[in-house]
Motif scaffolding. Structure first.
Motif, PDB file in Angstrom:
ATOM      1  N   UNK A 177       0.707  -1.130   0.196  1.00 13.75           N
ATOM      2  CA  UNK A 177       0.114   0.114   0.048  1.00 13.75           C
ATOM      3  C   UNK A 177       1.017   1.143  -0.019  1.00 13.75           C
ATOM      4  N   UNK A 178       1.073   2.268  -1.047  1.00  9.54           N
ATOM      5  CA  UNK A 178       1.586   3.207  -0.866  1.00  9.54           C
ATOM      6  C   UNK A 178       0.760   4.464  -1.595  1.00  9.54           C
ATOM      7  N   UNK A 179       1.528   5.632  -1.367  1.00 13.03           N
ATOM      8  CA  UNK A 179       0.823   6.844  -1.863  1.00 13.03           C
ATOM      9  C   UNK A 179      -0.560   7.369  -0.669  1.00 13.03           C
ATOM     10  N   UNK A 180      -0.390   6.944   0.360  1.00 17.66           N
ATOM     11  CA  UNK A 180      -1.628   7.316   1.242  1.00 17.66           C
ATOM     12  C   UNK A 180      -1.229   8.495   2.085  1.00 17.66           C
ATOM     13  N   UNK A 181      -2.243   9.140   2.682  1.00 20.33           N
ATOM     14  CA  UNK A 181      -1.869  10.233   3.476  1.00 20.33           C
ATOM     15  C   UNK A 181      -1.026   9.943   4.644  1.00 20.33           C
ATOM     16  N   UNK A 182       0.075  10.730   5.074  1.00 16.71           N
ATOM     17  CA  UNK A 182       0.908  10.469   6.152  1.00 16.71           C
ATOM     18  C   UNK A 182       0.120  10.395   7.420  1.00 16.71           C
TER      19      UNK A 182
ATOM     20  N   UNK B 181      -9.173  -1.631   3.635  1.00 15.31           N
ATOM     21  CA  UNK B 181      -8.403  -0.756   3.922  1.00 15.31           C
ATOM     22  C   UNK B 181      -9.015   0.486   4.503  1.00 15.31           C
ATOM     23  N   UNK B 182      -8.884   1.257   5.373  1.00 12.81           N
ATOM     24  CA  UNK B 182      -9.379   2.381   5.889  1.00 12.81           C
ATOM     25  C   UNK B 182      -8.680   3.559   5.993  1.00 12.81           C
ATOM     26  N   UNK B 183      -8.806   4.319   5.056  1.00 12.67           N
ATOM     27  CA  UNK B 183      -7.944   5.543   4.502  1.00 12.67           C
ATOM     28  C   UNK B 183      -8.751   6.785   5.268  1.00 12.67           C
ATOM     29  N   UNK B 184      -7.938   7.648   6.067  1.00 11.63           N
ATOM     30  CA  UNK B 184      -8.576   8.780   6.595  1.00 11.63           C
ATOM     31  C   UNK B 184      -8.873  10.127   5.807  1.00 11.63           C
TER      32      UNK B 184
ATOM     33  N   UNK C 262      -3.321  12.407  15.330  1.00  7.31           N
ATOM     34  CA  UNK C 262      -4.745  11.994  15.522  1.00  7.31           C
ATOM     35  C   UNK C 262      -5.376  11.242  14.330  1.00  7.31           C
ATOM     36  N   UNK C 263      -4.573  11.221  13.400  1.00  7.89           N
ATOM     37  CA  UNK C 263      -5.151  10.531  12.061  1.00  7.89           C
ATOM     38  C   UNK C 263      -4.041   9.333  11.907  1.00  7.89           C
TER      39      UNK C 263
ATOM     40  N   UNK D  22     -15.215   7.409   3.964  1.00  9.25           N
ATOM     41  CA  UNK D  22     -15.150   6.103   3.245  1.00  9.25           C
ATOM     42  C   UNK D  22     -14.753   6.318   1.647  1.00  9.25           C
ATOM     43  N   UNK D  23     -14.429   7.514   1.375  1.00  7.83           N
ATOM     44  CA  UNK D  23     -14.171   7.773   0.004  1.00  7.83           C
ATOM     45  C   UNK D  23     -12.901   7.022  -0.441  1.00  7.83           C
TER      46      UNK D  23
END
Length: 237
Positions: free
Chosen positions: A49-54, A101-104, A58-59, A110-111
Motif C-alpha cells: 500500500x503506497x501513496x497514502x496520506x501520512x 483498507x480504511x484511509x482517513x 490524531x489520524x 469512506x471515499x
C-alpha cells in the motif's frame, strides 16, 4: 456588465475544476496490491500500500486482515505499508485471505477505503502439500539403562593361620659324666708273727721291732691304694 458576468462564470468554473482536481488527486494517488501464496510452509499474504496520506497525531490509516472468515490482524500505517504476513495452517487444504483498507483522507470517511473482492484469486492460497513441513517424530525412548547390580561386599576371608611360633631348639644337654671315685680301700696287712724258735732266739737287747714294722705295713697299704686310684682315674678320662 457582460464582462463581469463572464468573469464570475469563469471563476465559478475554475473553483469547481480546482475542487474536482483536489478531490480526485488523492484518489488517483493511492496504490494497492495484495497477493497470497504458500511460502516456507506457511500461508503468506503480501501487502503493498503506497501513496497514502501520512500518519498524524490524531489520524492514521488502518488495514484489517481476515483468514478463512476469522479475524487475523489489524495494522496501523501512514503513507505506505509494504509487508508480508504469514499464518501456520494446514496447507493440504485451501485458505482465503480478505483485506479492508480504511484511509482517513476521504471527504465522507469512506471515499478512499478499499475492500478486496471475496472471489479475488490473488487472495486464495491453494493447497500445497509439498510445503507441509514434515512432522518430526519424537525420538524413540531408549529403554532405561540397566543399573549394574550392587556390588556385594567381598566375602571376608578367614584370617590366615599364623605359622606356629618356632620353638627354640631344645638346649642340648651335655651329658654330665659323673666319675665315680672308687672308695679308697685301705688294706691292712697283718704280718704274721713267726715265732722264733726257741733255739735260735737272739739275746734280748731291750728294743721291740713291732712298732716300726706296723708303720711300714701302713705305708705300704696306703701307697698301693693311691696307685689304684690314679690308674682308675686315668682310665675314665
Amino acid at each position: 456588465m457582460q464582462l463581469a458576468r463572464v468573469g464570475a462564470v469563469l471563476g465559478v468554473a475554475a473553483a469547481v475544476v480546482t475542487t474536482g482536481l483536489l478531490t480526485a488527486l488523492p484518489a488517483s494517488a493511492h496504490d494497492k496490491m495484495f497477493r497470497a501464496e504458500c511460502m516456507d510452509g506457511k500461508a503468506v499474504l503480501h501487502v503493498n500500500l503506497t501513496r497514502y496520506a501520512p500518519k498524524t497525531d490524531d489520524k492514521t490509516n488502518y488495514l484489517k486482515i481476515t483468514l478463512d472468515g476469522k479475524h487475523f490482524k489489524i495494522i496501523e500505517f501512514g503513507d505506505k505499508l509494504v509487508e508480508k504476513y504469514s499464518a501456520e495452517v494446514d496447507l493440504t487444504v485451501q485458505h482465503k485471505f480478505y483485506a479492508e483498507v480504511d484511509a482517513y483522507d476521504g471527504h465522507n470517511g469512506t471515499q478512499f477505503d478499499h475492500k478486496t473482492d471475496p472471489d479475488d484469486k490473488n487472495m486464495i492460497v491453494k493447497p500445497c502439500p509439498e510445503q507441509v513441513p514434515p512432522v518430526e517424530e519424537p525420538p524413540a525412548e531408549e529403554p532405561p539403562a540397566e543399573e549394574p547390580p550392587a556390588e556385594e561386599p567381598p566375602a571376608e576371608e578367614p584370617p590366615a593361620e599364623e605359622p606356629p611360633a618356632e620353638q627354640p631348639p631344645a638346649e642340648e644337654t651335655t651329658p654330665v659324666t659323673t666319675t665315680e671315685v672308687a672308695p679308697t680301700t685301705t688294706t691292712t696287712t697283718t704280718a704274721a708273727v713267726v715265732p722264733v724258735a726257741e733255739k735260735d732266739e737272739l739275746a734280748s737287747t731291750g728294743a721291740s721291732i713291732a712298732i716300726p714294722l706296723g708303720i711300714g705295713v701302713v705305708l705300704l697299704g696306703g701307697g698301693a691304694g693311691l696307685l689304684f686310684f690314679l690308674r682308675r682315674r686315668a682310665s675314665n678320662s
